[in-house]
Design an enzyme around this catalytic site. Structure first.
Site, PDB file in Angstrom:
ATOM      1  CB  SER A   1      24.804  69.115 129.996  1.00 24.25           C
ATOM      2  OG  SER A   1      25.215  68.083 130.813  1.00 24.25           O
TER       3      SER A   1
HETATM    4  N1  SAH Z   1      27.901  68.024 135.179  1.00 25.62           N
HETATM    5  C1  SAH Z   1      29.026  67.994 134.407  1.00 25.62           C
HETATM    6  C2  SAH Z   1      28.891  67.060 133.459  1.00 25.62           C
HETATM    7  C3  SAH Z   1      29.972  66.151 132.781  1.00 25.62           C
HETATM    8  S1  SAH Z   1      29.669  64.927 131.836  1.00 25.62           S
HETATM    9  C4  SAH Z   1      29.702  69.526 133.996  1.00 25.62           C
HETATM   10  O1  SAH Z   1      28.967  70.407 134.362  1.00 25.62           O
HETATM   11  O2  SAH Z   1      30.663  69.483 133.499  1.00 25.62           O
HETATM   12  C5  SAH Z   1      29.288  63.607 132.877  1.00 25.62           C
HETATM   13  C6  SAH Z   1      30.545  63.049 133.715  1.00 25.62           C
HETATM   14  O3  SAH Z   1      30.101  61.808 134.567  1.00 25.62           O
HETATM   15  C7  SAH Z   1      31.643  62.926 133.213  1.00 25.62           C
HETATM   16  O4  SAH Z   1      32.975  63.561 133.684  1.00 25.62           O
HETATM   17  C8  SAH Z   1      31.904  61.520 133.519  1.00 25.62           C
HETATM   18  O5  SAH Z   1      33.346  60.881 133.873  1.00 25.62           O
HETATM   19  C9  SAH Z   1      31.222  61.079 134.812  1.00 25.62           C
HETATM   20  N2  SAH Z   1      30.764  59.562 135.206  1.00 25.62           N
HETATM   21  C10 SAH Z   1      30.454  58.648 134.516  1.00 25.62           C
HETATM   22  N3  SAH Z   1      29.952  57.704 135.129  1.00 25.62           N
HETATM   23  C11 SAH Z   1      30.204  57.992 136.452  1.00 25.62           C
HETATM   24  C12 SAH Z   1      30.087  57.237 137.652  1.00 25.62           C
HETATM   25  N4  SAH Z   1      29.924  55.955 137.808  1.00 25.62           N
HETATM   26  N5  SAH Z   1      30.822  58.014 138.777  1.00 25.62           N
HETATM   27  C13 SAH Z   1      30.976  59.424 138.838  1.00 25.62           C
HETATM   28  N6  SAH Z   1      31.223  60.173 137.525  1.00 25.62           N
HETATM   29  C14 SAH Z   1      30.754  59.462 136.331  1.00 25.62           C
END
Ligand code: SAH
Length: 204
Positions: free
Chosen positions: A51
């Site tokens: 993000s």
């Molecule tokens: N906080 C992260 C942002 C990653 S984007 C950072 O600092 O990089 C959001 C992430 O949520 C993705 O990697 C995606 O695979 C994950 N995601 C989506 N649904 C999910 C679920 N049910 N359980 C765990 N992770 C999930």
């Protein structure tokens, strides 16, 4: 980046300090490292993105809600590259961060290893179920947005704690939702529009 965030209205000194302590370029591919301190989201592989810094700051500020000092145990849904987990580690006693894509989970472990953050616990699994072992949480933050907030997350919140997550509004766009658990129920606030990757069930 920290002074820009402050200019953009981020006030909580814990948020600014914690962001200042984590080198964002170490979490993205080296070809993108020169963009790591710009206010932009960046690809992290597997079709996912890290993000924008101002969205990370805004969400953590909402999560902390002016708390005086460190938060207790925090749950993050969506570890992604591990950046936000590292930032959270400086303002929470323990961070449980869960990721459903194994490749990202493994990559986040690699990214976080040199930081030696003993209070960050990376879990591979479906975050829609929350993570009962660490509950109740002083805060839950989701980096992926679904149609609604899974009830397991609300169950795993401590009284007085907040959940911050992107969620679909009845109008059909994604917005930030803050839910505070009180002794008598839940208080919900729908805030500004955001664009997060979808919350998916199961693992891959
Ligand atoms: N906080 C992260 C942002 C990653 S984007 C950072 O600092 O990089 C959001 C992430 O949520 C993705 O990697 C995606 O695979 C994950 N995601 C989506 N649904 C999910 C679920 N049910 N359980 C765990 N992770 C999930």
């Amino acid at each position: 980046m920290v002074s820009k965030l402050a200019q953009q209205g981020v006030q909580d000194p814990w948020v600014l300090q914690s962001i200042g302590r984590v080198d964002r370029h170490l979490f993205v591919a080296s070809a993108l490292a020169n963009q790591a301190y710009e206010n932009t989201s960046l690809p992290i592989g597997f079709g996912q993105t890290i993000s924008k810094p101002n969205v990370v700051a805004r969400m953590i500020e909402l999560l902390r809600h002016g708390a005086n000092g460190r938060l207790g145990r925090v749950l993050e849904i969506g570890t992604g590259c591990g950046y936000q987990a590292a930032v959270l580690s400086h303002m929470a006693s323990e961070v449980y961060s869960i990721e459903r894509v194994r490749g990202l989970h493994e990559q986040a472990k690699e990214h976080l290893r040199p930081f030696r953050l003993p209070n960050v616990h990376l879990i591979f699994g479906d975050g829609m179920k929350g993570y009962p072992k660490g509950a109740p949480y002083a805060g839950i933050i989701s980096a992926a947005g679904g149609d609604q907030v899974p009830s397991t997350w609300l169950d795993q919140l401590a009284v007085g704690a907040r959940l911050v997550a992107p969620t679909m509004t009845p109008a059909g766009h994604q917005a930030l939702l803050v839910v505070e658990k009180t002794a008598s129920g839940y208080e919900r606030q729908v805030l500004e529009a955001v664009h997060f990757v979808p919350l998916k069930s199961g693992v891959e």
